[in-house]
Motif scaffolding. Sequence first.
Motif, PDB file in Angstrom:
ATOM      1  N   ILE A 162       0.835  -1.199   0.000  1.00 50.84           N
ATOM      2  CA  ILE A 162       0.000   0.000   0.000  1.00 50.84           C
ATOM      3  C   ILE A 162       0.872   1.252   0.000  1.00 50.84           C
ATOM      4  CG2 ILE A 162      -1.768   1.259   1.281  1.00 50.84           C
ATOM      5  CD1 ILE A 162      -2.771  -1.432   2.315  1.00 50.84           C
ATOM      6  N   ILE A 163       1.931   1.245   0.802  1.00 53.50           N
ATOM      7  CA  ILE A 163       2.819   2.406   0.866  1.00 53.50           C
ATOM      8  C   ILE A 163       3.480   2.659  -0.482  1.00 53.50           C
ATOM      9  CG2 ILE A 163       4.938   3.292   1.920  1.00 53.50           C
ATOM     10  CD1 ILE A 163       4.151   1.805   4.474  1.00 53.50           C
ATOM     11  N   LYS A 164       3.924   1.600  -1.152  1.00 48.93           N
ATOM     12  CA  LYS A 164       4.550   1.767  -2.459  1.00 48.93           C
ATOM     13  C   LYS A 164       3.557   2.329  -3.467  1.00 48.93           C
ATOM     14  CE  LYS A 164       8.045  -1.870  -1.946  1.00 48.93           C
ATOM     15  NZ  LYS A 164       8.536  -3.194  -2.424  1.00 48.93           N
ATOM     16  N   ALA A 165       2.309   1.821  -3.431  1.00 46.65           N
ATOM     17  CA  ALA A 165       1.305   2.329  -4.363  1.00 46.65           C
ATOM     18  C   ALA A 165       1.017   3.805  -4.106  1.00 46.65           C
ATOM     19  CB  ALA A 165       0.021   1.507  -4.238  1.00 46.65           C
ATOM     20  N   GLN A 166       0.902   4.177  -2.839  1.00 42.50           N
ATOM     21  CA  GLN A 166       0.646   5.580  -2.518  1.00 42.50           C
ATOM     22  C   GLN A 166       1.843   6.456  -2.878  1.00 42.50           C
ATOM     23  OE1 GLN A 166      -0.392   5.058   1.636  1.00 42.50           O
ATOM     24  NE2 GLN A 166      -2.585   5.191   1.189  1.00 42.50           N
ATOM     25  N   THR A 167       3.046   5.927  -2.725  1.00 41.43           N
ATOM     26  CA  THR A 167       4.246   6.680  -3.106  1.00 41.43           C
ATOM     27  C   THR A 167       4.258   6.978  -4.598  1.00 41.43           C
ATOM     28  OG1 THR A 167       5.499   5.639  -1.315  1.00 41.43           O
ATOM     29  CG2 THR A 167       6.772   6.667  -3.089  1.00 41.43           C
ATOM     30  N   LEU A 168       3.713   6.049  -5.378  1.00 44.41           N
ATOM     31  CA  LEU A 168       3.640   6.245  -6.826  1.00 44.41           C
ATOM     32  C   LEU A 168       2.449   7.097  -7.246  1.00 44.41           C
ATOM     33  CD1 LEU A 168       4.590   2.646  -7.983  1.00 44.41           C
ATOM     34  CD2 LEU A 168       6.027   4.693  -8.049  1.00 44.41           C
ATOM     35  N   GLY A 169       1.708   7.609  -6.261  1.00 46.47           N
ATOM     36  CA  GLY A 169       0.612   8.524  -6.550  1.00 46.47           C
ATOM     37  C   GLY A 169      -0.756   7.905  -6.601  1.00 46.47           C
ATOM     38  N   ALA A 170      -0.910   6.679  -6.148  1.00 52.24           N
ATOM     39  CA  ALA A 170      -2.212   6.020  -6.212  1.00 52.24           C
ATOM     40  C   ALA A 170      -3.150   6.591  -5.158  1.00 52.24           C
ATOM     41  CB  ALA A 170      -2.058   4.512  -6.008  1.00 52.24           C
ATOM     42  N   SER A 171      -4.411   6.798  -5.560  1.00 46.37           N
ATOM     43  CA  SER A 171      -5.431   7.214  -4.603  1.00 46.37           C
ATOM     44  C   SER A 171      -5.958   6.000  -3.847  1.00 46.37           C
ATOM     45  CB  SER A 171      -6.575   7.907  -5.338  1.00 46.37           C
ATOM     46  OG  SER A 171      -7.232   6.991  -6.209  1.00 46.37           O
ATOM     47  N   SER A 172      -6.857   6.250  -2.897  1.00 43.47           N
ATOM     48  CA  SER A 172      -7.411   5.137  -2.116  1.00 43.47           C
ATOM     49  C   SER A 172      -8.134   4.145  -3.018  1.00 43.47           C
ATOM     50  CB  SER A 172      -8.368   5.669  -1.045  1.00 43.47           C
ATOM     51  OG  SER A 172      -7.678   6.459  -0.102  1.00 43.47           O
ATOM     52  N   TRP A 173      -8.924   4.661  -3.981  1.00 47.87           N
ATOM     53  CA  TRP A 173      -9.650   3.767  -4.868  1.00 47.87           C
ATOM     54  C   TRP A 173      -8.714   3.017  -5.796  1.00 47.87           C
ATOM     55  CZ3 TRP A 173     -14.099   2.177  -3.549  1.00 47.87           C
ATOM     56  CH2 TRP A 173     -14.983   3.003  -2.872  1.00 47.87           C
ATOM     57  N   GLN A 174      -7.643   3.658  -6.205  1.00 50.65           N
ATOM     58  CA  GLN A 174      -6.672   2.969  -7.046  1.00 50.65           C
ATOM     59  C   GLN A 174      -5.957   1.868  -6.272  1.00 50.65           C
ATOM     60  OE1 GLN A 174      -4.511   6.471  -8.358  1.00 50.65           O
ATOM     61  NE2 GLN A 174      -5.289   6.229 -10.452  1.00 50.65           N
ATOM     62  N   VAL A 175      -5.686   2.122  -4.985  1.00 51.13           N
ATOM     63  CA  VAL A 175      -5.086   1.088  -4.150  1.00 51.13           C
ATOM     64  C   VAL A 175      -6.024  -0.108  -4.029  1.00 51.13           C
ATOM     65  CG1 VAL A 175      -4.334   0.525  -1.812  1.00 51.13           C
ATOM     66  CG2 VAL A 175      -3.618   2.682  -2.858  1.00 51.13           C
ATOM     67  N   ILE A 176      -7.318   0.182  -3.840  1.00 47.30           N
ATOM     68  CA  ILE A 176      -8.297  -0.900  -3.715  1.00 47.30           C
ATOM     69  C   ILE A 176      -8.392  -1.700  -5.013  1.00 47.30           C
ATOM     70  CG2 ILE A 176     -10.747  -1.410  -3.409  1.00 47.30           C
ATOM     71  CD1 ILE A 176     -10.896   0.946  -1.480  1.00 47.30           C
ATOM     72  N   LEU A 177      -8.457  -1.003  -6.143  1.00 48.20           N
ATOM     73  CA  LEU A 177      -8.671  -1.672  -7.426  1.00 48.20           C
ATOM     74  C   LEU A 177      -7.409  -2.338  -7.961  1.00 48.20           C
ATOM     75  CD1 LEU A 177     -10.952   0.934  -9.247  1.00 48.20           C
ATOM     76  CD2 LEU A 177     -11.641  -1.176  -8.111  1.00 48.20           C
ATOM     77  N   ARG A 178      -6.249  -1.741  -7.728  1.00 52.24           N
ATOM     78  CA  ARG A 178      -5.021  -2.247  -8.341  1.00 52.24           C
ATOM     79  C   ARG A 178      -4.189  -3.116  -7.411  1.00 52.24           C
ATOM     80  NH1 ARG A 178      -3.652   0.795 -12.855  1.00 52.24           N
ATOM     81  NH2 ARG A 178      -2.073  -0.829 -13.185  1.00 52.24           N
ATOM     82  N   VAL A 179      -4.366  -2.955  -6.098  1.00 55.86           N
ATOM     83  CA  VAL A 179      -3.572  -3.726  -5.138  1.00 55.86           C
ATOM     84  C   VAL A 179      -4.437  -4.759  -4.405  1.00 55.86           C
ATOM     85  CG1 VAL A 179      -2.090  -3.619  -3.100  1.00 55.86           C
ATOM     86  CG2 VAL A 179      -1.950  -1.815  -4.837  1.00 55.86           C
ATOM     87  N   ALA A 180      -5.545  -4.285  -3.817  1.00 58.43           N
ATOM     88  CA  ALA A 180      -6.356  -5.174  -2.975  1.00 58.43           C
ATOM     89  C   ALA A 180      -7.213  -6.133  -3.796  1.00 58.43           C
ATOM     90  CB  ALA A 180      -7.239  -4.345  -2.041  1.00 58.43           C
ATOM     91  N   LEU A 181      -7.866  -5.628  -4.838  1.00 55.26           N
ATOM     92  CA  LEU A 181      -8.806  -6.453  -5.607  1.00 55.26           C
ATOM     93  C   LEU A 181      -8.157  -7.676  -6.242  1.00 55.26           C
ATOM     94  CD1 LEU A 181     -11.606  -6.976  -6.748  1.00 55.26           C
ATOM     95  CD2 LEU A 181     -11.071  -5.399  -8.621  1.00 55.26           C
ATOM     96  N   PRO A 182      -7.016  -7.538  -6.940  1.00 53.73           N
ATOM     97  CA  PRO A 182      -6.420  -8.745  -7.542  1.00 53.73           C
ATOM     98  C   PRO A 182      -6.060  -9.815  -6.520  1.00 53.73           C
ATOM     99  CG  PRO A 182      -5.454  -6.754  -8.479  1.00 53.73           C
ATOM    100  CD  PRO A 182      -6.264  -6.322  -7.300  1.00 53.73           C
TER     101      PRO A 182
END
Length: 269
Positions: free
Chosen positions: A168-188
């Motif tokens: 999650i920290i890496k995704a946010q560091t790359l500029g991901a929003s909360s919804w992007q974290v959910i869709l691109r990190v958590a969902l898969p």
Amino acid sequence: MSGVSQKISRQQAVLLGAVPMAALAIAYLVAAAMRHAANPADRLLPLPGAMASALWALAAQPDPLTGNYLFWADTLASLQRLGLGMGIATVTALLIGLALGALPLARAALGPLVVGVAVIPPIALLPILFIVLGLGETAKVALIVIGVAPVMIRDLAGHVAGLPPEQIIKAQTLGASSWQVILRVALPQAMPRLIQAARLSLGPAFVFLITAEAIAADVGLGYRIFLVRRYLSMDIIIPYVAWIALLAIAMDMALVAGGRRLFPWAGRP
């Protein structure tokens, strides 16, 4: 090599799995033969021929009153209820489970409600469902959804909440929003877990389906079993129970195959 490190081939697994089933079938045949030798009219343990005849009458001969082939009509009605209930429960578990697992605010607001619903015995809610929703299909489907969805939600939410925070920290560091974290990190990573949760929920879902059909239905596998029990028709009950088991096994195998094909990186389920 033996013990916990032993490797079992697919052929060996099939053979080893067939041994206890064959032993159970042989034990039944021996017990049935002994009972019929003592009492040819015994109905508790019917012989295979009697079960085949009874099942053939339901599956291959139309009912004189309705014209339907009762075995297939029962199967179709039950599968429709089960499929609709499991479908709604799975979608609900995915949406709410992702929210609870990924969003602390949603977890704080809805977590206690999900836990409260999950610990209520679903069968205790059946009279309420019949009163509120009537005796039609809606109440039966609702019982399946209420029975399995909360458990699936808790399992999926726990899995998502347990994802490594580094991701999650890496995704946010790359500029991901909360919804992007959910869709691109958590969902898969949640999808393979959702398939496993659905597999584990098949057994309880069948229990709720059979219970609802036994109480208020005019067609279905559970309805037929509880209809003929008053006549001690074990030659119908046993094949129906075996058919339910085969359907559940086929669904489980389909979920396993689908999980391997869609998410091969998740490992063997």
